[in-house]
Design a protein around this motif. Structure first.
Motif, PDB file in Angstrom:
ATOM      1  N   LEU A 105       0.821  -1.210   0.000  1.00 16.23           N
ATOM      2  CA  LEU A 105       0.000   0.000   0.000  1.00 16.23           C
ATOM      3  C   LEU A 105       0.856   1.261   0.000  1.00 16.23           C
ATOM      4  CD1 LEU A 105      -2.746  -1.171   2.515  1.00 16.23           C
ATOM      5  CD2 LEU A 105      -2.942  -1.010   0.024  1.00 16.23           C
ATOM      6  N   SER A 106       1.981   1.231   0.717  1.00 20.18           N
ATOM      7  CA  SER A 106       2.855   2.406   0.764  1.00 20.18           C
ATOM      8  C   SER A 106       3.576   2.625  -0.567  1.00 20.18           C
ATOM      9  CB  SER A 106       3.887   2.250   1.888  1.00 20.18           C
ATOM     10  OG  SER A 106       3.244   2.186   3.147  1.00 20.18           O
ATOM     11  N   HIS A 107       3.839   1.534  -1.301  1.00 22.24           N
ATOM     12  CA  HIS A 107       4.459   1.658  -2.621  1.00 22.24           C
ATOM     13  C   HIS A 107       3.493   2.319  -3.603  1.00 22.24           C
ATOM     14  CE1 HIS A 107       7.260   0.820  -5.800  1.00 22.24           C
ATOM     15  NE2 HIS A 107       6.423   0.022  -6.443  1.00 22.24           N
ATOM     16  N   ALA A 108       2.202   2.062  -3.449  1.00 22.10           N
ATOM     17  CA  ALA A 108       1.134   2.755  -4.187  1.00 22.10           C
ATOM     18  C   ALA A 108       1.231   2.590  -5.694  1.00 22.10           C
ATOM     19  CB  ALA A 108       1.124   4.246  -3.821  1.00 22.10           C
ATOM     20  N   ASP A 109       1.532   1.383  -6.128  1.00 23.87           N
ATOM     21  CA  ASP A 109       1.508   1.129  -7.570  1.00 23.87           C
ATOM     22  C   ASP A 109       0.050   1.023  -8.011  1.00 23.87           C
ATOM     23  OD1 ASP A 109       1.593  -0.050 -10.172  1.00 23.87           O
ATOM     24  OD2 ASP A 109       3.607  -0.786  -9.751  1.00 23.87           O
ATOM     25  N   PRO A 110      -0.411   1.873  -8.920  1.00 24.29           N
ATOM     26  CA  PRO A 110      -1.832   1.875  -9.290  1.00 24.29           C
ATOM     27  C   PRO A 110      -2.278   0.613 -10.031  1.00 24.29           C
ATOM     28  CG  PRO A 110      -0.597   3.309 -10.750  1.00 24.29           C
ATOM     29  CD  PRO A 110       0.348   2.901  -9.646  1.00 24.29           C
ATOM     30  N   ALA A 111      -1.319  -0.186 -10.524  1.00 24.99           N
ATOM     31  CA  ALA A 111      -1.672  -1.444 -11.187  1.00 24.99           C
ATOM     32  C   ALA A 111      -1.778  -2.594 -10.197  1.00 24.99           C
ATOM     33  CB  ALA A 111      -0.637  -1.781 -12.266  1.00 24.99           C
ATOM     34  N   SER A 112      -1.413  -2.344  -8.947  1.00 21.02           N
ATOM     35  CA  SER A 112      -1.463  -3.388  -7.934  1.00 21.02           C
ATOM     36  C   SER A 112      -2.890  -3.592  -7.436  1.00 21.02           C
ATOM     37  CB  SER A 112      -0.556  -3.016  -6.761  1.00 21.02           C
ATOM     38  OG  SER A 112      -0.491  -4.054  -5.814  1.00 21.02           O
ATOM     39  N   LEU A 130      -4.074  -4.532  -4.217  1.00 14.85           N
ATOM     40  CA  LEU A 130      -4.508  -4.173  -2.870  1.00 14.85           C
ATOM     41  C   LEU A 130      -4.918  -2.716  -2.697  1.00 14.85           C
ATOM     42  CD1 LEU A 130      -2.317  -6.367  -0.509  1.00 14.85           C
ATOM     43  CD2 LEU A 130      -4.487  -6.859  -1.646  1.00 14.85           C
ATOM     44  N   PRO A 131      -4.297  -1.739  -3.380  1.00 13.76           N
ATOM     45  CA  PRO A 131      -4.836  -0.381  -3.273  1.00 13.76           C
ATOM     46  C   PRO A 131      -6.294  -0.280  -3.721  1.00 13.76           C
ATOM     47  CG  PRO A 131      -2.594  -0.293  -4.084  1.00 13.76           C
ATOM     48  CD  PRO A 131      -2.983  -1.748  -4.068  1.00 13.76           C
ATOM     49  N   ALA A 132      -6.653  -1.003  -4.777  1.00 13.84           N
ATOM     50  CA  ALA A 132      -8.054  -1.000  -5.221  1.00 13.84           C
ATOM     51  C   ALA A 132      -8.951  -1.699  -4.215  1.00 13.84           C
ATOM     52  CB  ALA A 132      -8.171  -1.661  -6.592  1.00 13.84           C
ATOM     53  N   SER A 187      -9.070   6.244   0.427  1.00 16.29           N
ATOM     54  CA  SER A 187      -9.258   7.147  -0.703  1.00 16.29           C
ATOM     55  C   SER A 187      -8.432   8.423  -0.581  1.00 16.29           C
ATOM     56  CB  SER A 187     -10.740   7.507  -0.855  1.00 16.29           C
ATOM     57  OG  SER A 187     -11.227   8.111   0.326  1.00 16.29           O
ATOM     58  N   GLU A 188      -8.051   8.783   0.652  1.00 15.46           N
ATOM     59  CA  GLU A 188      -7.213   9.963   0.876  1.00 15.46           C
ATOM     60  C   GLU A 188      -5.730   9.616   0.899  1.00 15.46           C
ATOM     61  OE1 GLU A 188      -9.224  12.765   3.956  1.00 15.46           O
ATOM     62  OE2 GLU A 188      -9.691  10.715   4.583  1.00 15.46           O
ATOM     63  N   PHE A 189      -5.429   8.337   1.059  1.00 17.30           N
ATOM     64  CA  PHE A 189      -4.044   7.896   1.231  1.00 17.30           C
ATOM     65  C   PHE A 189      -3.257   7.939  -0.078  1.00 17.30           C
ATOM     66  CE2 PHE A 189      -0.888   4.389   1.610  1.00 17.30           C
ATOM     67  CZ  PHE A 189      -0.191   4.839   2.713  1.00 17.30           C
ATOM     68  N   PHE A 190      -3.905   7.563  -1.182  1.00 23.73           N
ATOM     69  CA  PHE A 190      -3.221   7.484  -2.472  1.00 23.73           C
ATOM     70  C   PHE A 190      -3.348   8.823  -3.190  1.00 23.73           C
ATOM     71  CE2 PHE A 190      -4.867   3.255  -1.402  1.00 23.73           C
ATOM     72  CZ  PHE A 190      -3.664   2.582  -1.294  1.00 23.73           C
ATOM     73  N   VAL A 191      -2.200   9.416  -3.514  1.00 26.17           N
ATOM     74  CA  VAL A 191      -2.168  10.780  -4.040  1.00 26.17           C
ATOM     75  C   VAL A 191      -1.892  10.813  -5.536  1.00 26.17           C
ATOM     76  CG1 VAL A 191      -0.978  13.013  -3.900  1.00 26.17           C
ATOM     77  CG2 VAL A 191      -1.441  11.707  -1.813  1.00 26.17           C
ATOM     78  N   GLY A 203      -5.019  -0.236 -12.378  1.00 25.13           N
ATOM     79  CA  GLY A 203      -4.388  -0.304 -13.693  1.00 25.13           C
ATOM     80  C   GLY A 203      -4.882   0.690 -14.712  1.00 25.13           C
ATOM     81  N   VAL A 204      -5.831   1.543 -14.357  1.00 21.99           N
ATOM     82  CA  VAL A 204      -6.415   2.444 -15.357  1.00 21.99           C
ATOM     83  C   VAL A 204      -6.271   3.915 -14.974  1.00 21.99           C
ATOM     84  CG1 VAL A 204      -8.053   0.741 -16.215  1.00 21.99           C
ATOM     85  CG2 VAL A 204      -8.714   2.218 -14.306  1.00 21.99           C
ATOM     86  N   GLY A 205      -5.379   4.223 -14.055  1.00 25.07           N
ATOM     87  CA  GLY A 205      -5.163   5.603 -13.647  1.00 25.07           C
ATOM     88  C   GLY A 205      -3.891   5.725 -12.831  1.00 25.07           C
ATOM     89  N   GLY A 206      -3.561   6.935 -12.407  1.00 31.26           N
ATOM     90  CA  GLY A 206      -2.358   7.150 -11.610  1.00 31.26           C
ATOM     91  C   GLY A 206      -2.499   6.688 -10.179  1.00 31.26           C
ATOM     92  N   THR A 207      -3.737   6.466  -9.745  1.00 31.40           N
ATOM     93  CA  THR A 207      -4.044   5.923  -8.427  1.00 31.40           C
ATOM     94  C   THR A 207      -5.153   4.889  -8.613  1.00 31.40           C
ATOM     95  OG1 THR A 207      -5.796   7.534  -7.982  1.00 31.40           O
ATOM     96  CG2 THR A 207      -3.549   8.150  -7.326  1.00 31.40           C
ATOM     97  N   PRO A 208      -5.479   4.109  -7.577  1.00 31.43           N
ATOM     98  CA  PRO A 208      -6.691   3.297  -7.692  1.00 31.43           C
ATOM     99  C   PRO A 208      -7.880   4.224  -7.921  1.00 31.43           C
ATOM    100  CG  PRO A 208      -5.919   3.374  -5.415  1.00 31.43           C
ATOM    101  CD  PRO A 208      -4.832   3.936  -6.268  1.00 31.43           C
ATOM    102  N   VAL A 209      -8.769   3.827  -8.807  1.00 31.87           N
ATOM    103  CA  VAL A 209      -9.891   4.687  -9.176  1.00 31.87           C
ATOM    104  C   VAL A 209     -11.140   4.251  -8.425  1.00 31.87           C
ATOM    105  CG1 VAL A 209     -11.375   5.479 -11.061  1.00 31.87           C
ATOM    106  CG2 VAL A 209      -8.927   5.078 -11.464  1.00 31.87           C
TER     107      VAL A 209
END
Length: 291
Positions: free
Chosen positions: A117-124, A126-128, A151-155, A220-226
């Motif tokens: 979650l801290s790595h915040a890869d938008p294709a991963s 667990l953030p979604a 929703s506030e954590f991923f920038v 996988g479809v944006g800079g953050t989880p959508v």
């Protein structure tokens, strides 16, 4: 490839780890599973001067289901521990779908939920999942602690709201509610690859079979989880029909702006997001009906 030189410090307590981070700031990185950080260091994409090893901190690992409606997971809890905890998967069934998609067993043996979650890869995945579940993130520093929604954590791409001296220490997930169902689906070129697109869906129904809540989050479809839950507001108060779900899928396709990559064009990612949205919603609804 070898990493640039760095100083290694094994923290003996959370207080020590946070004090070290306060001392070194952006020059230091926490080392947990290392499944994302170490490859980045070997390719010189990350060049921390100091690595603070938090693997010895047992207080940051483990799953607490004793809270009933809230499941608390320590940041250094490994994927494998989540996969093997029946009580956790029963309370948070979305993880049962998502975890097998994460890389390969060797990676899941070492990788940690907090590191992911801290790595915040938008294709991963667990953030979604965290976004769809409306997880709460507990963050600490030497100065104090705070808590905020996923929703506030991923920038932004590979970016969270964590300040240089802070650490994600715990994630709180709401347990699955009665008459609810969930589903996670993704499409990747090969098993274990990052998703070209992925969808996490959670639905709740009333006694009459009508939707009372629908949550959607995409990877996988944006800079953050959508967080695409707004696209599903038309379902509230309705029964599940192919037409109603198709309307949501069309809305999801119109609201996302994938950038495309060497494996998939933006149009293809948008198409896949719509297909997966339809399938995930239908599957989540079916799971409520058969619960």
């Amino acid at each position: 490839m070898k990493s640039a030189p760095f100083e290694y410090i094994a923290a003996s307590s959370l207080d020590e780890a946070l004090a070290l981070k306060a001392e070194y700031g952006e020059e230091a990185r926490f080392l947990a599973g290392g499944q994302s950080l170490i490859p980045a260091m070997n390719f010189r994409l990350a060049r921390p001067a100091v690595l603070i090893d938090i693997n010895p901190l047992s207080e940051l690992a483990g799953i607490d289901c004793s809270g009933g409606e809230t499941i608390r997971v320590g940041a250094v809890t490994r994927y494998r521990a989540l996969e093997r905890d029946a009580a956790f998967l029963n309370a948070c069934p979305l993880f049962a779908d998502a975890l097998p998609h994460i890389a390969h067993p060797q990676i899941r043996n070492r990788g940690t939920i907090g590191g992911n979650l801290s790595h915040a890869d938008p294709a991963s995945e667990l953030p979604a999942v965290a976004t769809a579940m409306r997880a709460r993130m507990k963050i600490k520093s030497a100065q104090g602690e705070r808590e905020l929604a996923a929703s506030e954590f991923f920038v932004d791409l590979l970016t969270t709201c964590l300040e240089p001296e802070e650490m994600l220490v715990e994630i709180a997930f709401p347990a699955s509610a009665p008459r609810s169902g969930s589903c996670f689906m993704e499409l990747a070129r090969r098993r274990g690859d990052f998703a070209l697109a992925g969808v996490a869906a959670i639905v709740s129904l009333d006694e009459g079979g009508k939707f009372t809540d629908v949550r959607l989050a995409l990877c996988g479809v944006g800079g953050t989880p959508v967080d695409a839950s707004e696209a599903a507001t038309s379902l509230i108060g309705q029964r599940c029909t192919d037409k109603a779900i198709e309307t949501v899928a069309a809305e999801v396709k119109s609201m996302i702006a994938p950038s495309g990559n060497v494996h998939a064009s933006a149009d293809y990612q948008r198409h896949i997001a719509g297909v997966l949205t339809r399938r995930a919603l239908a599957s989540a609804h079916e799971r409520v009906a058969h619960a």
